[in-house]
Design an enzyme around this catalytic site. Structure first.
Site, PDB file in Angstrom:
ATOM      1  N   ASP A   1      81.943  17.446  79.627  1.00 14.00           N
ATOM      2  CA  ASP A   1      82.233  17.807  81.034  1.00 14.00           C
ATOM      3  C   ASP A   1      83.725  17.855  81.331  1.00 14.00           C
ATOM      4  O   ASP A   1      84.106  18.093  82.339  1.00 14.00           O
ATOM      5  CB  ASP A   1      81.699  16.432  82.090  1.00 14.00           C
ATOM      6  CG  ASP A   1      82.099  15.077  81.429  1.00 14.00           C
ATOM      7  OD1 ASP A   1      81.823  14.775  80.344  1.00 14.00           O
ATOM      8  OD2 ASP A   1      82.916  14.447  82.205  1.00 14.00           O
ATOM      9  N   GLY A  11      85.507   7.330  94.405  1.00 15.23           N
ATOM     10  CA  GLY A  11      85.879   8.444  94.658  1.00 15.23           C
ATOM     11  C   GLY A  11      87.659   8.845  94.998  1.00 15.23           C
ATOM     12  O   GLY A  11      88.020   9.814  95.238  1.00 15.23           O
TER      13      GLY A  11
HETATM   14  P1  AMP Z   1      86.393  11.568  83.789  1.00 10.93           P
HETATM   15  O1  AMP Z   1      86.359  10.671  83.037  1.00 10.93           O
HETATM   16  O2  AMP Z   1      87.514  11.658  85.076  1.00 10.93           O
HETATM   17  O3  AMP Z   1      86.123  13.057  83.293  1.00 10.93           O
HETATM   18  O4  AMP Z   1      85.072  11.262  85.041  1.00 10.93           O
HETATM   19  C1  AMP Z   1      83.667  11.348  84.333  1.00 10.93           C
HETATM   20  C2  AMP Z   1      83.018  11.144  85.604  1.00 10.93           C
HETATM   21  O5  AMP Z   1      83.027  10.031  86.599  1.00 10.93           O
HETATM   22  C3  AMP Z   1      82.875  12.651  86.744  1.00 10.93           C
HETATM   23  O6  AMP Z   1      81.524  12.890  86.909  1.00 10.93           O
HETATM   24  C4  AMP Z   1      83.862  11.900  87.721  1.00 10.93           C
HETATM   25  O7  AMP Z   1      83.577  12.487  89.028  1.00 10.93           O
HETATM   26  C5  AMP Z   1      83.326  10.168  87.762  1.00 10.93           C
HETATM   27  N1  AMP Z   1      84.359   9.393  88.293  1.00 10.93           N
HETATM   28  C6  AMP Z   1      85.533   9.078  87.555  1.00 10.93           C
HETATM   29  N2  AMP Z   1      86.181   8.256  88.360  1.00 10.93           N
HETATM   30  C7  AMP Z   1      85.547   8.111  89.436  1.00 10.93           C
HETATM   31  C8  AMP Z   1      85.665   7.580  90.671  1.00 10.93           C
HETATM   32  N3  AMP Z   1      86.780   6.763  90.860  1.00 10.93           N
HETATM   33  N4  AMP Z   1      84.891   7.700  91.664  1.00 10.93           N
HETATM   34  C9  AMP Z   1      83.753   8.302  91.504  1.00 10.93           C
HETATM   35  N5  AMP Z   1      83.533   9.108  90.533  1.00 10.93           N
HETATM   36  C10 AMP Z   1      84.484   9.121  89.571  1.00 10.93           C
HETATM   37 MG    MG Z   2      86.049  14.837  83.785  1.00 15.44          MG
END
Ligand code: AMP
Ligand code: MG
Length: 511
Positions: free
Chosen positions: A267, A141
């Site tokens: 997403d 998170g």
């Molecule tokens: P992103 O690659 O940033 O678009 O994230 C893709 C998914 O992974 C989303 O649902 C984010 O909320 C989740 N996510 C990415 N990094 C983290 C993290 N450090 N902790 C929890 N969820 C994460």
């Molecule tokens: Mg994202």
């Protein structure tokens, strides 16, 4: 003076005054409970301010002086919740590199609430890196300082370039370490968006065959972003049309500045048409249509020249999610499919029109000629063969347009003669235009930036901040990146491509 400590704000008289006036006016929190999870951010041990974006704060009706008080910093770090805030993590799904994940959601972000900006537009204020949520899966998170600084600089650069984007309102360090490949300083970014609705938000409901949820979401998106179609008998088709138009224009604008998003998953595809989610993104230097930055993108799925295809693929997924609503609008499955096909068919022509009119402006062409697309393409082909820097080629072309001296631009080509033969065709095309050379050059300098946040400079900012707690490079690069068209003396370092040693070809996705 070069330390994070210097930038921290300790107690100030303001912090004893009344609660900070965010003026939250929340609409997403009024939607049904299964659209999100309500929760407060997880506190951090020692929040310190990196930066508040004073100008953006003011445009949102916020007082930047309040945000830099203890009370403000605590809110920006997630240690307390502002008055009127109804914090929540949004649910969404998404295709990641082609594979569908039925539940993603805000795993490390929390929407604090919405405010109405001075422009009358409703904006989300969201913390990114604010602790685990029910959508965190195995993640912590949290966000590391490096990616927070990257997103701050690149998103503000995009805004300054006139490209629709989420914005950075503030960044703080947490005083806690986050574990990536190594232990890194943690940080929280405060992100502002016209909304955080994504193609993946629609997919979340569609994948559960939740037609009511899909309809409520579509109606919400229309009311928030496209109110002019609310009364239309085909409002869902109109919604798809408008999102397609915004995405086609957005990706064309990326192409015109050499921007590579890096993770164009559904997403990360915004319904409002903003650039969202700055992960392994970068601006290319030497022009290469196959350029990929993300180390996890082994297939080149999100390479520079694949970006329009990726966007269209994502829009097909959106159309699929909307099909049940189309069916109600059109009266049958067949008619719904035909309508979706018809809408999707407009992406290519709209993208190409936006791209070509952008390249015309970049080349100083203000009338239209059938040969313009080929003229632009032959320059790009020559740039690719000759490893010419994308940003500098177009910027120095402005100087060539002003007078007859082409030496600076031709020097960017491995074989300058390749430039000369293209320039002859360009000059004969310019003769069909009536404006003066000076006027042409002035107009070209308004669309061809001299400064983009070059990847090796962003990496240097991150290294200084993480290894030496030195935020001066961040401040300096930000100052340059938010005035991209202004050629200021003494800033040659920021306009210069990386040497082979400095060249950072991959931005690792350790966000
Ligand atoms: P992103 O690659 O940033 O678009 O994230 C893709 C998914 O992974 C989303 O649902 C984010 O909320 C989740 N996510 C990415 N990094 C983290 C993290 N450090 N902790 C929890 N969820 C994460
Ligand atoms: Mg994202």
């Amino acid at each position: 003076m070069n330390s994070l400590d210097h930038l921290s704000v300790t107690s100030s008289p303001d912090s004893r005054q009344n609660a900070i006036r965010f003026g939250f006016d929340n609409s997403y929190a009024r939607l049904p409970g299964h659209f999100y999870a309500r929760l407060v951010p997880t506190p951090v041990s020692s929040p310190r301010l990196i930066k508040v974006n004073a100008e953006l704060a003011r445009s949102l009706g916020l007082d930047p002086h309040e945000l830099v008080t203890d009370r403000g910093i605590n809110i920006l770090a997630g240690n307390s919740v502002g008055e009127g805030s109804e914090p929540l993590a949004m649910a969404y799904a998404g295709h990641q590199f082609g594979y569908f994940v039925p539940q993603l959601g805000d795993g490390r972000a929390i929407l604090l609430g919405e405010v109405i900006g001075l422009d009358g537009v409703r904006y989300d204020i969201q913390l990114k890196g604010s602790g685990p949520t029910p959508f965190s899966r195995r993640g912590d998170g949290r966000a590391a300082l490096g990616p927070v600084l990257r997103e701050y600089i690149v998103s503000e650069a995009m805004a300054a370039l006139g490209i629709p984007t989420t914005r950075a309102l503030a960044a703080v360090t947490t005083g806690d370490r986050v574990l990536r490949e190594t232990a890194l300083p943690g940080a929280v970014l405060t992100r502002v968006a016209a909304s955080h609705l994504r193609v993946g938000t629609f997919q979340y409901f569609a994948a559960q065959d939740d037609v009511d949820g899909t309809r409520i979401l579509a109606n919400y998106a229309i009311a928030r972003h496209y109110p002019e179609i609310a009364q239309s008998p085909r409002s869902y088709r109109n919604l798809l049309d408008r999102i397609i138009t915004r995405q086609a224009n957005l990706v064309a604008q990326w192409m015109l500045v050499g921007f590579i998003h890096g993770v164009m998953n559904t997403d990360n595809t915004s319904i409002s048409g903003e650039t969202i989610d700055y992960g392994p993104c970068a601006f290319m230097e030497a022009y290469d249509p196959d350029m990929v930055f993300s180390s996890i993108d082994r297939q080149g799925r999100y390479a520079y020249s694949n970006q329009p295809h990726a966007a269209q693929w994502n829009l097909v997924r959106l159309a699929e999610a909307l099909l049940p609503l189309f069916e109600q609008e059109e009266g049958s499955k067949e008619a719904a499919l035909a309508s979706a096909h018809d809408a999707l068919g407009s992406f290519g022509p709209q993208f190409e029109a936006a791209r070509i009119s952008g390249f015309r402006r970049k080349l100083g062409l203000f009338t239209e000629d059938d040969g313009d697309a080929a003229l632009a393409q032959s320059l790009l082909d020559s740039m690719a063969t000759n490893h010419a820097d994308f940003t500098l080629t177009f910027r120095r072309l402005c100087d060539a347009a002003a007078g007859a001296d082409d030496s600076a631009v031709r020097a960017l080509f491995a074989d300058p003669v390749a430039y000369d033969s293209w320039a002859a065709a360009w000059r004969s095309r310019l003769e069909k235009e009536s404006i003066t050379n000076e006027e042409r050059a002035t107009r070209m300098r308004r669309v061809n930036p001299i400064f983009i946040p070059r990847n090796h400079l962003v990496e240097a900012v991150i290294t200084a901040a993480v290894e030496k707690q030195d935020l001066q490079p961040f401040e300096r690069l930000l100052d340059v990146a938010v005035r991209p068209y202004e050629d200021r003396a003494g800033l040659e370092y920021y306009a210069t491509p990386a040497t082979p040693e400095q060249c950072v070809r991959e931005t690792f996705c350790g966000t």
